[in-house]
Motif scaffolding. Structure first.
Motif, PDB file in Angstrom:
ATOM      1  N   TYR A  46       0.898  -1.111   0.085  1.00  0.00           N
ATOM      2  CA  TYR A  46       0.083  -0.085  -0.050  1.00  0.00           C
ATOM      3  C   TYR A  46       0.806   1.168   0.041  1.00  0.00           C
ATOM      4  N   MET A  47       1.860   1.210   1.021  1.00  0.00           N
ATOM      5  CA  MET A  47       2.871   2.460   0.757  1.00  0.00           C
ATOM      6  C   MET A  47       3.486   2.576  -0.344  1.00  0.00           C
ATOM      7  N   LEU A  48       4.075   1.397  -0.880  1.00  0.00           N
ATOM      8  CA  LEU A  48       4.794   1.491  -1.864  1.00  0.00           C
ATOM      9  C   LEU A  48       3.928   2.111  -3.252  1.00  0.00           C
ATOM     10  N   GLN A  49       2.689   1.647  -3.467  1.00  0.00           N
ATOM     11  CA  GLN A  49       1.788   2.182  -4.312  1.00  0.00           C
ATOM     12  C   GLN A  49       1.542   3.624  -4.183  1.00  0.00           C
ATOM     13  N   VAL A  50       1.124   3.960  -2.963  1.00  0.00           N
ATOM     14  CA  VAL A  50       0.535   5.317  -2.832  1.00  0.00           C
ATOM     15  C   VAL A  50       1.756   6.449  -2.814  1.00  0.00           C
ATOM     16  N   TYR A  51       2.824   5.993  -2.310  1.00  0.00           N
ATOM     17  CA  TYR A  51       4.086   6.916  -2.674  1.00  0.00           C
ATOM     18  C   TYR A  51       4.593   7.034  -3.987  1.00  0.00           C
ATOM     19  N   ASP A  52       4.413   5.792  -4.656  1.00  0.00           N
ATOM     20  CA  ASP A  52       5.236   5.610  -5.913  1.00  0.00           C
ATOM     21  C   ASP A  52       4.285   5.897  -7.231  1.00  0.00           C
ATOM     22  N   ARG A  53       2.870   5.604  -7.007  1.00  0.00           N
ATOM     23  CA  ARG A  53       1.993   5.825  -8.082  1.00  0.00           C
ATOM     24  C   ARG A  53       1.079   6.810  -7.810  1.00  0.00           C
ATOM     25  N   ALA A  54       0.181   6.742  -6.413  1.00  0.00           N
ATOM     26  CA  ALA A  54      -0.745   7.790  -6.446  1.00  0.00           C
ATOM     27  C   ALA A  54      -0.221   9.208  -6.216  1.00  0.00           C
ATOM     28  N   LEU A  55       0.773   9.622  -5.234  1.00  0.00           N
ATOM     29  CA  LEU A  55       1.191  10.686  -5.247  1.00  0.00           C
ATOM     30  C   LEU A  55       1.850  11.297  -6.438  1.00  0.00           C
ATOM     31  N   PRO A  56       2.732  10.946  -6.931  1.00  0.00           N
ATOM     32  CA  PRO A  56       3.369  11.222  -8.194  1.00  0.00           C
ATOM     33  C   PRO A  56       2.228  11.689  -9.242  1.00  0.00           C
ATOM     34  N   SER A  57       1.264  10.945  -9.490  1.00  0.00           N
ATOM     35  CA  SER A  57       0.220  11.057 -10.534  1.00  0.00           C
ATOM     36  C   SER A  57      -0.731  12.010  -9.983  1.00  0.00           C
ATOM     37  N   GLY A  58      -1.009  12.050  -8.761  1.00  0.00           N
ATOM     38  CA  GLY A  58      -1.898  12.969  -8.093  1.00  0.00           C
ATOM     39  C   GLY A  58      -3.281  12.428  -8.474  1.00  0.00           C
ATOM     40  N   SER A  59      -3.536  11.353  -8.575  1.00  0.00           N
ATOM     41  CA  SER A  59      -4.871  10.732  -8.872  1.00  0.00           C
ATOM     42  C   SER A  59      -5.406  10.211  -7.690  1.00  0.00           C
ATOM     43  N   LEU A  60      -6.474  10.954  -7.229  1.00  0.00           N
ATOM     44  CA  LEU A  60      -7.577  10.590  -6.140  1.00  0.00           C
ATOM     45  C   LEU A  60      -8.148   9.140  -6.366  1.00  0.00           C
ATOM     46  N   PRO A  61      -8.572   8.925  -7.509  1.00  0.00           N
ATOM     47  CA  PRO A  61      -9.036   7.660  -7.492  1.00  0.00           C
ATOM     48  C   PRO A  61      -8.228   6.527  -7.348  1.00  0.00           C
ATOM     49  N   THR A  62      -7.120   6.566  -7.620  1.00  0.00           N
ATOM     50  CA  THR A  62      -5.979   5.499  -7.589  1.00  0.00           C
ATOM     51  C   THR A  62      -5.793   5.332  -6.298  1.00  0.00           C
ATOM     52  N   LEU A  63      -5.802   6.311  -5.370  1.00  0.00           N
ATOM     53  CA  LEU A  63      -5.609   6.560  -4.006  1.00  0.00           C
ATOM     54  C   LEU A  63      -6.727   5.719  -3.104  1.00  0.00           C
ATOM     55  N   VAL A  64      -8.095   6.039  -3.717  1.00  0.00           N
ATOM     56  CA  VAL A  64      -9.292   5.562  -3.120  1.00  0.00           C
ATOM     57  C   VAL A  64      -9.125   4.070  -3.504  1.00  0.00           C
ATOM     58  N   GLY A  65      -8.929   3.512  -4.790  1.00  0.00           N
ATOM     59  CA  GLY A  65      -8.971   2.106  -5.103  1.00  0.00           C
ATOM     60  C   GLY A  65      -8.103   1.562  -4.273  1.00  0.00           C
ATOM     61  N   LEU A  66      -6.857   2.166  -4.156  1.00  0.00           N
ATOM     62  CA  LEU A  66      -5.783   1.193  -3.438  1.00  0.00           C
ATOM     63  C   LEU A  66      -6.091   1.189  -1.952  1.00  0.00           C
ATOM     64  N   SER A  67      -6.707   2.264  -1.427  1.00  0.00           N
ATOM     65  CA  SER A  67      -7.265   2.189  -0.137  1.00  0.00           C
ATOM     66  C   SER A  67      -8.416   1.011   0.154  1.00  0.00           C
ATOM     67  N   ILE A  68      -9.148   0.915  -0.791  1.00  0.00           N
ATOM     68  CA  ILE A  68     -10.283  -0.104  -0.588  1.00  0.00           C
ATOM     69  C   ILE A  68      -9.946  -1.296  -0.809  1.00  0.00           C
ATOM     70  N   LEU A  69      -8.667  -1.633  -1.583  1.00  0.00           N
ATOM     71  CA  LEU A  69      -7.980  -2.950  -1.751  1.00  0.00           C
ATOM     72  C   LEU A  69      -7.577  -3.232  -0.544  1.00  0.00           C
ATOM     73  N   ALA A  70      -6.545  -2.390   0.118  1.00  0.00           N
ATOM     74  CA  ALA A  70      -5.869  -2.629   1.274  1.00  0.00           C
ATOM     75  C   ALA A  70      -6.690  -2.882   2.488  1.00  0.00           C
ATOM     76  N   VAL A  71      -7.901  -2.265   2.448  1.00  0.00           N
ATOM     77  CA  VAL A  71      -8.594  -2.562   3.612  1.00  0.00           C
ATOM     78  C   VAL A  71      -9.529  -3.901   3.685  1.00  0.00           C
ATOM     79  N   GLY A  72      -9.893  -4.258   2.177  1.00  0.00           N
ATOM     80  CA  GLY A  72     -10.234  -5.546   2.136  1.00  0.00           C
ATOM     81  C   GLY A  72      -9.110  -6.544   2.513  1.00  0.00           C
TER      82      GLY A  72
END
Ligand SMILES: Nc1ncnc2c1ncn2[C@@H]1O[C@H](COP(=O)(O)OP(=O)(O)OP(=O)(O)O)[C@@H](O)[C@H]1O
Length: 588
Positions: A46-72
């Motif tokens: 989750y950390m890898l994807q948030v820092y290396d994917r969601a933050l650089p792209s600034g994509s909120l849907p990516t962040l939300v999708g990653l977060s839902i997946l992590a919670v699951g």
């Protein structure tokens, strides 16, 4: 007879069965632990994807999708965790259900072989220890340990340097675990023995409560307990010191390692070799890799105790497997033949009875007399199979005692021990020997044969009266008479009574004499160990046991007459005096 090899094979099979019962579920749990540990990588991913994917792209849907997946994935991990702990608790209960009765069986036998009741009770505690361990974090840590390499590989994939650092940390922690094991090993056994010794003193103090109170030496008894407790505490402090110290060192090392991973990660980021997300992922994963090792060290004492308890229980199961189930024989009804028996004290091995032999036919009654400490009770224990023989045989209708299975042999034997001990149960349950569906007619018949029926009817709840621990709610005489009824229950062929009249009044004595006559009249055999001669009126044969030897055996008149002529025996009804009431020495 089974050969020694067959016996060994049976013992091996039994021990295997014990481990097999947990082996299958353990393999399943090992697999489940794998899933839990892989799911434990969720945070790092989750950390890898948030820092290396969601933050650089600034994509909120990516962040939300990653977060839902992590919670699951976290929820799935939690679910498997709950499942694993529930399976372990049930496994513990299953183990307990299977082994506790065996431990109780051995526990019952242990005092007969010179062990203290505290030692016997330790078997029961062993079952508790193993069951407790099966649901403890210590065992969970052991399940997680084999999966540590998954985390190490993950960190290694982030960067080989980080991987090497984490492996080094894991190796140091593993070495600490081994060192803790080596240092505590020699103290664990001693600590266990000290607990048993302390509990034995507590047990004997509780049994002597009346005496301690009456003669005012309870304080000294408490002092003795305190000394034993101090010794136990010293040893326990030593083991706890070692495991506590190692636990603290492990925790500090873990923290250092975590910071070192972050520091090294930052260095690698500065050098452009690592992303910022990877630092956090490496930190979380290396901490997760160390957790089972850390927990194993923290629970080392529990793990060791469970291992020792499991080994002892395995021995218990093996010991019981060694007992050969004998063939069922028809009930004895003709004779008792004692063939040159030698009996040694279980534990010390001291010979207490040597080369004793005689024969009794159905309908006969033997009085066993002799000075204190001569070996009369020992003879009673040998005849009833309580103590094993060193040499010789005790045969009922020609079949040696070990040829009978315990339940059938017990049904043919009535035994009234010198120290009467009743069970914490009702009068009826005591007399019927805890028979599940006892026949009330048989219970009443036994009580009547012991002349105790009316006395029981006068009790608050008659036959349903609860006797309390060790039957202490009764007087000495009442206990002895109920124990006599228990000995007579079911009309056993061989009735052995060890000083049955020690606490009886005149009415009790005549009931006892009638009971012995009753055994003879129905074709049974009675053996009465006695100091007070009055009870001997009901017997026709006398054996004299002195210094572990049978010094005289024959018709009552001949033996007692000779003793009286020698001036050693007192006439019937003489005062109860152990040392003087029986012949001190009767020539063979
Ligand atoms: N459990 C035991 N372990 C070791 N020695 C024992 C044990 N029980 C009895 N002894 C020893 O065996 C010897 C015979 O004891 P036993 O109880 O058979 O004598 P006894 O003739 O019944 O004595 P009493 O008339 O006083 O009851 C004694 O020296 C006693 O110290």
């Amino acid at each position: 007879m089974r050969s020694r090899d067959q016996k060994k094979l049976a013992q091996q099979r039994c021990a295997e069965q014990l481990t097999q019962s947990v082996r299958g579920p353990f393999v399943f749990l090992f697999g489940m632990s794998g899933i839990i540990n892989i799911l434990a990588l969720t945070g790092s991913f989750y950390m890898l994807q948030v820092y290396d994917r969601a933050l650089p792209s600034g994509s909120l849907p990516t962040l939300v999708g990653l977060s839902i997946l992590a919670v699951g994935l976290y929820l799935a991990q939690g679910l498997f965790d709950v499942l694993r702990s529930q399976i372990l608790v049930r496994l513990g209960a299953q183990f307990d259900r299977r082994v506790a009765p065996l431990a109780q069986r051995v526990g019952i036998d242990m005092p007969r072989f010179g062990f203290s009741t505290a030692e016997a009770m330790e078997r029961g505690r062993d079952v508790d220890t193993v069951r407790g361990f099966l649901g403890s974090p210590g065992l969970v840590a052991l399940f997680d340990l084999p999966w540590v390499p998954v985390f190490l590989v993950f960190v290694y994939m982030l960067h080989p340097y980080l991987g090497a650092l984490t492996v080094a940390g894991a190796v140091v922690l593993a070495l600490l675990t081994i060192l803790a094991e080596l240092l505590t090993r020699r103290w664990t056994g001693a600590t266990q023995q000290a607990v048993v010794a302390r509990n034995a003193i507590a047990d004997s103090n509780a049994r002597s409560a009346d005496v301690l109170k009456a003669m005012g030496f309870a304080d000294r008894a408490v002092d003795r307990y305190r000394r034993a407790n101090d010794e136990h505490l010293d040893l326990q402090t030593r083991t706890t010191d070692i495991s506590g110290t190692f636990g603290a060192i492990a925790r500090v090392l873990r923290m250092i390692l975590q910071s070192a991973v972050l520091g090294l990660g930052a260095y690698l980021v500065i050098g452009g070799e690592l992303s910022a997300g990877a630092i956090i992922a490496a930190s979380i994963t290396s901490a997760r890799a160390m957790a089972p090792i850390d927990q194993a060290i923290g629970n080392w004492k529990v793990i060791l105790a469970a291992r020792t308890a499991f080994r002892r229980l395995k021995e218990t199961v093996i010991a019981l497997a060694a007992a050969e189930p004998p063939m069922t024989l028809p009930p004895a009804h003709r004779s008792l033949r004692v063939g040159h028996i030698t009996v040694a004290a279980p534990g010390s091995g001291r010979v207490l009875l040597s080369d004793v032999g005689f024969e009794l036919k159905a309908g006969q009654a033997l009085g066993v007399i002799g000075p204190s400490g001569g070996g009369k009770t020992t003879l009673g224990r040998a005849l009833t199979g309580i103590w094993p023989l060193l040499r010789g045989s005790v045969r009922l209708d020609e079949a040696d005692l070990p040829q009978w299975d315990e339940a059938s042999l017990g049904g043919m034997i009535g035994y009234l021990p010198q120290e009467v001990c009743l069970l914490d149960a009702t009068v009826e349950e005591n007399i019927s020997r805890l028979a599940e569906d006892s026949d009330p007619a048989l219970v009443v018949a036994a009580a009547q044969a012991a002349g105790v029926h009316e006395m029981i009817l006068r009790m608050p709840d008659g036959y349903k009266t609860e006797l309390g621990p060790l039957g202490t709610a009764l007087s000495g005489g009442q206990r002895q008479r109920i124990a006599l009824a228990r000995a007579l229950y079911g009309n056993p062929f061989l009735v052995v009574l060890d000083e049955p009249n020690a606490n009886l009044d005149a009415e009790g004595e005549s009931a006892l004499a009638a009971a012995i006559h009753g055994v003879r009249a129905r074709g049974g055999l009675a053996i009465v160990i006695a100091h007070r001669p009055s009870v001997l009126a009901a017997v026709d044969l006398i054996a004299v046991i002195q210094e572990g030897k049978l010094t005289a055996f024959g018709p009552k008149e001949a033996i007692l007459g000779k003793a009286v002529r020698d001036g050693a025996a007192k006439p019937d009804g003489a005062q109860d005096n152990r040392e003087r009431s029986m012949p001190e020495r009767v020539p063979a």
